[in-house]
Design an enzyme around this catalytic site. Structure first.
Site, PDB file in Angstrom:
ATOM      1  N   VAL A 147       0.955  -1.219   0.011  1.00 28.86           N
ATOM      2  CA  VAL A 147      -0.038   0.139  -0.127  1.00 28.86           C
ATOM      3  C   VAL A 147       0.898   1.280  -0.040  1.00 28.86           C
ATOM      4  O   VAL A 147       0.575   2.030  -0.669  1.00 28.86           O
ATOM      5  CB  VAL A 147      -0.923  -0.190   1.220  1.00 28.86           C
ATOM      6  CG1 VAL A 147      -1.740   1.293   1.209  1.00 28.86           C
ATOM      7  CG2 VAL A 147      -1.824  -1.382   1.246  1.00 28.86           C
ATOM      8  N   GLU A 148       1.934   1.255   0.790  1.00 31.10           N
ATOM      9  CA  GLU A 148       2.726   2.343   0.939  1.00 31.10           C
ATOM     10  C   GLU A 148       3.614   2.482  -0.247  1.00 31.10           C
ATOM     11  O   GLU A 148       3.818   3.954  -0.857  1.00 31.10           O
ATOM     12  CB  GLU A 148       3.618   2.329   2.330  1.00 31.10           C
ATOM     13  CG  GLU A 148       2.876   2.398   3.614  1.00 31.10           C
ATOM     14  CD  GLU A 148       2.739   3.715   3.750  1.00 31.10           C
ATOM     15  OE1 GLU A 148       3.170   4.741   3.224  1.00 31.10           O
ATOM     16  OE2 GLU A 148       1.738   3.902   4.613  1.00 31.10           O
ATOM     17  N   SER A 149       4.279   1.569  -0.854  1.00 29.34           N
ATOM     18  CA  SER A 149       5.557   1.966  -1.717  1.00 29.34           C
ATOM     19  C   SER A 149       5.359   1.024  -2.864  1.00 29.34           C
ATOM     20  O   SER A 149       6.177   0.957  -3.702  1.00 29.34           O
ATOM     21  CB  SER A 149       6.798   1.822  -1.076  1.00 29.34           C
ATOM     22  OG  SER A 149       6.849   0.444  -0.548  1.00 29.34           O
ATOM     23  N   TYR A 252      -7.129   3.770   2.715  1.00 30.15           N
ATOM     24  CA  TYR A 252      -5.923   3.155   3.263  1.00 30.15           C
ATOM     25  C   TYR A 252      -6.110   1.999   3.736  1.00 30.15           C
ATOM     26  O   TYR A 252      -5.504   0.947   3.320  1.00 30.15           O
ATOM     27  CB  TYR A 252      -5.272   4.219   4.117  1.00 30.15           C
ATOM     28  CG  TYR A 252      -3.862   3.889   4.442  1.00 30.15           C
ATOM     29  CD1 TYR A 252      -2.691   3.795   3.781  1.00 30.15           C
ATOM     30  CD2 TYR A 252      -3.547   3.424   5.858  1.00 30.15           C
ATOM     31  CE1 TYR A 252      -1.601   3.592   4.153  1.00 30.15           C
ATOM     32  CE2 TYR A 252      -2.315   2.705   6.128  1.00 30.15           C
ATOM     33  CZ  TYR A 252      -1.340   3.259   5.186  1.00 30.15           C
ATOM     34  OH  TYR A 252      -0.011   2.763   5.665  1.00 30.15           O
TER      35      TYR A 252
END
Length: 464
Positions: A147-149, A252
């Site tokens: 999800v982040e990167s 998110y």
């Protein structure tokens, strides 16, 4: 084609959701009814319920789709497959809301991107799962870097967040991640993972709920605490789905749940996961003295690209020699690296430091050392118009190493330290022959660091 892919993914998601009754895993309490809908600054979220039939995509009510349950596993056996081991550790309460199904459709409509992300993650997943289990944390958190990167350790956001876990500079400092002329440990696989898990643990202890902890990781714990307090004062539910929050944070946590659902039942979604053995992928090898990254990759007999994917924290093409640094190599390359280093009879460094004198320009210095001005700026993180002042320290080619210097990788083009005038003089140190200590452990070792006691606000642009 995109429209066709999305419609197919929607049908597939709907078929899966309707075929499987919603059920939580071992950590969920299925006996508790969902909280009643409530208005929270917009349309109230609707808890998902099992559907009764398959209708046309255009008429499907996403709020009535169920969440696939985690597949049953035998906890008494140790699997040779890391995905199976990860599923055994799924422990977060399932989130049931229409945005989860929406994100499942989004991921399944982009199978190429999903496949590439999973393939990148295979190098890091064993280490992260191992660290999560050591801390007694839910193993679905190993999917959070997706999800982040998208599991890109060089990812860099407009908010200056960097690395797999996307730390902004201030939060990185809170958790003792070094950020200096030589390295940025926000990109270090081991250091950033330990910092991120410590931060997530602190957020969970603060809120007592993993969904709120994840929202805090994205939005900031103070912002989430205020949103919870606002709902509590109004007599409204305080679960994640009922809080008023920015759209980025609203999506998110459903993203992570959607990925968890896909990993839990890949065959039902038509997804083939890349095989990942349930064993360490990499080990850490200590070095004494300085060394070119190019040389280190050669000693490990690895392409530079593969080497940098495991060692992305260096800002310069050099491993500095003044402190305890490690290189990370695949487990099956560790012996090769150590043997080649012991037998290496040429200089390990092709760079030296040079202090800028009054009136000197980058072009003059480049000509003196036989390197192009563009490469000299790239290696030293200097923007095209920046002019380092007197006393600033530069890396320049040493001796006859100009050819190797010209081929040095550009590691951190977005970072510039020219504003820090004069720069602290870096010391490269000397590398004796055979100067290494290998650690053939089941997981990489790293210099011991305090993760910091405070959990400062994270990287989100909505941070308050």
């Amino acid at each position: 084609m995109q429209s066709i892919a999305r419609r197919f993914a929607a049908l597939l998601c709907c078929a899966v959701a309707l075929a499987i009754p919603p059920a939580g895993n071992a950590a969920a309490d299925d006996s508790d009814p969902p909280p009643p809908p409530a208005q929270t600054g917009g349309t109230a979220p609707i808890a998902a319920t099992a559907g009764t039939g398959l209708t046309a995509v255009s008429s499907i009510d996403l709020s009535k789709l169920g969440t696939p349950s985690v597949a049953t596993v035998d906890l008494t056996t140790e699997s040779s497959d890391l995905w199976a081991r990860m599923r055994q550790g799924f422990a977060m309460r399932d989130l049931s809301m229409d945005l989860v199904t929406d994100r499942q459709i989004w991921y399944l409509a982009r199978p190429g991107a999903l496949r590439n992300t999973l393939e990148r993650g295979r190098k890091y997943l064993y280490f992260i799962v191992e660290e999560l289990e050591k801390r007694g944390m839910p193993t679905e958190l190993a999917l959070l870097p997706m999800v982040e990167s998208a599991y890109n350790p060089m990812a860099y956001s407009p908010a200056r967040a960097s690395g797999l876990w996307q730390f902004i500079p201030s939060t990185g400092k809170d958790f003792s991640l070094d950020q200096n002329w030589w390295v940025d440990e926000r990109r270090d696989i081991v250091a950033s993972t330990n910092a991120a898990l410590t931060y997530l643990q602190a957020l969970y202890e603060m809120h007592g709920d993993w969904h709120l902890a994840l929202a805090s990781y994205n939005w900031g714990e103070n912002a989430v605490a205020r949103a919870v307090a606002k709902n509590k004062a109004a007599g409204l539910p305080t679960e994640f789905a009922y809080l008023s929050m920015p759209q980025e944070t609203r999506y998110y946590v459903p993203k992570l749940q959607a990925l968890k659902n896909i990993i839990a039942n890949p065959q039902l979604f038509g997804i083939t996961l890349p095989p990942i053995p349930n064993e360490p992928y990499f080990v850490s090898i200590g070095t004494r003295g300085g060394m070119d990254l190019h040389t280190a990759a050669q000693l490990a007999e690895m392409p530079m690209k593969d080497f940098l994917e495991l060692n992305p924290s260096f800002n310069r093409p050099v491993i500095p020699g003044e402190s305890d640094h490690h290189v990370i190599v695949p487990k099956d390359k560790a012996g090769t690296f150590v043997t080649n280093l012991e037998n290496h009879d040429r200089p390990l460094l092709s760079w030296k430091t040079y202090t800028v004198e009054r009136g000197e320009r980058v072009e003059q210095i480049a000509a003196r050392f036989g390197i192009s001005p563009t490469k000299l700026r790239e290696v030293n993180g200097l923007a095209p118009r920046m002019r380092p002042g007197p006393g600033y320290t530069l890396l320049v080619p040493s001796g006859d190493a100009v050819a190797m210097a010209e081929s040095a990788p550009v590691l951190a083009p977005k970072l510039s330290f020219a504003s820090q005038a004069p720069a602290p003089a870096p010391r490269l140190g000397k590398q004796p022959r055979g100067g290494s200590t290998a650690r053939h452990s089941s997981k990489a070792s790293h210099a011991s660091k305090s993760a910091g006691a405070k959990a400062g606000a994270h990287h989100n642009k909505h941070r308050k």
